[in-house]
Design a protein around this motif. Structure first.
Motif, PDB file in Angstrom:
ATOM      1  N   UNK A  49      -0.316  -5.913   9.088  1.00 13.64           N
ATOM      2  CA  UNK A  49       0.926  -5.152   9.249  1.00 13.64           C
ATOM      3  C   UNK A  49       2.161  -6.016   9.005  1.00 13.64           C
ATOM      4  N   UNK A  50       1.962  -7.262   8.572  1.00 16.51           N
ATOM      5  CA  UNK A  50       3.102  -8.140   8.289  1.00 16.51           C
ATOM      6  C   UNK A  50       3.814  -7.664   7.034  1.00 16.51           C
ATOM      7  N   UNK A  51       5.133  -7.699   7.068  1.00 19.19           N
ATOM      8  CA  UNK A  51       5.953  -7.225   5.948  1.00 19.19           C
ATOM      9  C   UNK A  51       6.762  -8.395   5.395  1.00 19.19           C
ATOM     10  N   UNK A  52       6.572  -8.677   4.109  1.00 18.40           N
ATOM     11  CA  UNK A  52       7.380  -9.684   3.428  1.00 18.40           C
ATOM     12  C   UNK A  52       8.548  -9.000   2.728  1.00 18.40           C
ATOM     13  N   UNK A  53       9.484  -9.818   2.205  1.00 20.43           N
ATOM     14  CA  UNK A  53      10.640  -9.246   1.517  1.00 20.43           C
ATOM     15  C   UNK A  53      10.203  -8.473   0.274  1.00 20.43           C
ATOM     16  N   UNK A 107       8.952  -0.988  -1.196  1.00 27.14           N
ATOM     17  CA  UNK A 107       9.114   0.256  -0.439  1.00 27.14           C
ATOM     18  C   UNK A 107      10.418   0.956  -0.794  1.00 27.14           C
ATOM     19  N   UNK A 108      11.483   0.187  -0.925  1.00 27.25           N
ATOM     20  CA  UNK A 108      12.775   0.783  -1.272  1.00 27.25           C
ATOM     21  C   UNK A 108      12.702   1.466  -2.631  1.00 27.25           C
ATOM     22  N   UNK A 127       0.824  -1.210   0.000  1.00 34.66           N
ATOM     23  CA  UNK A 127       0.000   0.000   0.000  1.00 34.66           C
ATOM     24  C   UNK A 127       0.858   1.260   0.000  1.00 34.66           C
ATOM     25  N   UNK A 128       1.790   1.344   0.931  1.00 30.91           N
ATOM     26  CA  UNK A 128       2.609   2.548   1.042  1.00 30.91           C
ATOM     27  C   UNK A 128       3.416   2.767  -0.226  1.00 30.91           C
ATOM     28  N   UNK A 185       3.066   6.203  -2.437  1.00 37.70           N
ATOM     29  CA  UNK A 185       4.204   7.097  -2.655  1.00 37.70           C
ATOM     30  C   UNK A 185       4.498   7.258  -4.147  1.00 37.70           C
ATOM     31  N   UNK A 186       4.585   6.135  -4.854  1.00 37.36           N
ATOM     32  CA  UNK A 186       4.929   6.201  -6.274  1.00 37.36           C
ATOM     33  C   UNK A 186       3.872   6.941  -7.073  1.00 37.36           C
TER      34      UNK A 186
END
Length: 558
Positions: free
Chosen positions: A497-501, A507-508, A51-52, A56-57
């Motif tokens: 809220x779990x974050x996978x690779x 995000x990066x 989502x984030x 952002x993009x």
């Protein structure tokens, strides 16, 4: 003790002690018939990192479309990448039977962002005029219609439209052979969230209302000017910008912009009361009113209005009649403060907002200016009546339109306490942009229409956006994206809220696009930032066009 004698892990969870583990175990193979634990999270599609990254993009791409044309090419690649990553994740998840109906709604809403809608519009329009496609291809020697890169990007853009249409058919028509996970949740969290897909509907309703109001006032003015006894007004003293001439002239100009006209009217009518700071605060309030308003615990626009107007009232000393001017300023502050308190939710008086009263003040000032500058043979009587009447309409809109300014109101069920995943029966941000058109009508009705001069679309665009930089940013860029983010977030009931690779990598990549935009902002001069926030002319010279010069209007203006 051998390995076979090692104690086995306890896989029984007590629901009251650890609901998180209980739901995680349930979501390994969720039962299709009920929705006791809500929608199971799908981190590949609706994960917080995904989502984030998209938010952002997409916002960076909107800024590039509006202000930075030389970055169209790299940012289009970034934007199309996040769109296809979302669509591919949805297709893979659907093939595994893990995609819920709510996840499908999320994909529909998130993909159809304001930037994407504008890209789709330009892509379709490019079949008639290839130059409108928002890219500067790498090989300048090759015409755009012969560039392989341009053709490929157009096909990829059209592909996102095809994906969106297919997802709409799958989510709402549900052809045979296509099964969504957890069908028991469809009634509460499936197609019942359709109003999020229609987040653009309040924008469209306001746009239609503004257009109808504009055409109605223009038509009434034209009918009044068709009278045989009508006399075209003579030339009026209009200020010229310092970048054109240093001295005013009596030669009539048709291209006086919106902010310069407002400055002229206010300083003509209130020479002692008005000052530079107060004028900048007034036009800032009107421009910021184009943003969606937060009205849950307090009114965000009322807070901005009272802070800005108070700063403008007491920042500078009046040149003369100190007592009289200060008394007027104190009365203005008391009125705005009382209005702010009266509109608090626990009091809840049905009163127009502070920014609406500021626009009403501009309308009444325009009427007074018309009465003093026109004669009875043209606009002395008609124009003040017209402007005050429509200013009153704009004042009342804030009390009449909130019901249709919220997408949730189209599907609100009184039997459901909280029809959305965010736990609120109404949206936190609602759009009340209609009163802005009153400001534009007052500008044209007193600077162009009475002289029977045709106003071209190019002059109209330049007249609005020449100094109204905040209005362009709030109305065209930031406002629609606030509504879109709100709708997208409300389409995700799992809120994982779990974050996978994969999410971290996305995000990066999105942060890199943000730094690219920040690097462009860093190169802007201080004078340009001051002109942006103070609604002044950008410090460009006629012979020199610096890097941050956009010869053609950007998002939504071309």
């Amino acid at each position: 003790m051998t390995s076979t004698d090692a104690p086995r892990p306890d896989l029984t969870f007590i629901f009251a002690e650890d609901q998180k583990k209980w739901k995680a175990a349930f979501c390994v193979d969720p039962a299709p018939g009920h929705c006791d634990f809500g929608v199971c999270p799908n981190t590949d599609v609706t994960g917080i990192g995904q989502q984030i990254s998209i938010y952002l993009t997409t916002f960076v791409y909107a800024m590039v479309l509006a202000y930075v044309p030389w970055l169209h090419r790299p940012m289009m690649y970034a934007h199309l990448s996040v769109l296809y990553s979302l669509f591919i994740a949805a297709v893979v998840s659907m093939s595994k039977g893990d995609l819920t109906n709510a996840d499908g709604i999320f994909v529909l809403v998130t993909a159809a962002s304001p930037s994407t809608l504008y890209l789709w519009y330009l892509t379709i329009r490019s079949f008639w005029n290839i130059t409108v496609f928002p890219i500067r291809h790498a090989d300048k020697a090759v015409p755009m219609h012969k560039s392989l890169e341009v053709q490929v990007l157009r096909v990829l853009s059209l592909g996102t439209i095809v994906f969106e249409v297919i997802m709409i058919c799958l989510v709402f028509i549900r052809p045979k052979g296509i099964k969504f996970s957890q069908p028991g949740c469809n009634k509460k969290f499936g197609t019942e969230l359709w109003y999020n897909v229609a987040w653009e509907l309040p924008v469209a309703i306001h746009s239609v209302g503004m257009l109808v109001t504009f055409l109605l006032t223009w038509g009434l003015t034209r009918l009044w000017m068709m009278r045989r006894s009508y006399v075209v007004p003579g030339p009026m003293l209009q200020p010229l910008s310092k970048d054109i001439e240093e001295k005013p002239t009596t030669e009539r100009r048709d291209n006086i912009d919106l902010i310069s006209w407002t400055e002229q009217v206010l300083f003509d009518l209130y020479p002692n009361f008005m000052n530079r700071t107060l004028f900048m605060c007034i036009v800032a309030v009107i421009q910021l009113s184009a943003l969606p308003e937060y009205d849950e615990q307090f009114s965000s626009m009322d807070c901005l209005t009272i802070v800005l107007i108070t700063f403008g009232l007491f920042r500078e000393m009046p040149p003369a009649n100190h007592i009289k001017v200060f008394a007027g300023r104190i009365c203005t502050f008391i009125f705005l403060a009382g209005l702010w308190v009266a509109r608090f939710p626990h009091i809840g008086l049905p009163l127009p907002g502070g920014s609406d009263w500021v626009i009403f003040f501009i309308g009444c000032s325009s009427a007074a200016w018309s009465w003093s500058h026109f004669s009875s043979s043209n606009m002395k009587v008609f124009l003040p009546v017209l402007l005050i009447f429509f200013s009153l309409i704009g004042l009342a809109v804030n009390m009449l339109l909130p019901g249709i300014s919220d997408p949730k109101s189209f599907k609100y069920d009184p039997e459901i306490e909280a029809p959305g995943p965010d736990g609120s029966p109404l949206s936190f941000f609602v759009l009340i942009v209609f009163p802005v058109i009153i400001w534009i009508i007052c500008w044209l009705a007193t600077s162009n229409w009475p002289w029977r001069k045709e106003l071209s679309w190019d002059k109209f665009n330049k007249g609005i956006w020449r100094r109204a930089h905040l209005l362009k940013f709030c109305w065209i860029v930031l406002g629609p994206h606030i509504l879109w983010v709100q709708a997208s977030n409300d389409s995700n009931p799992s809120r994982s809220t779990d974050m996978t690779f994969g999410q971290i990598f996305a995000l990066i990549v999105s942060i890199v696009t943000v730094f690219t935009l920040l690097d462009e902002a860093r190169e802007m001069k201080r004078e340009q930032w001051a002109a942006f926030f103070q609604s002044d002319l950008m410090p460009y010279e006629e012979k020199e066009q610096p890097k941050h010069y956009v010869p053609h209007p950007g998002l939504g203006l071309s």
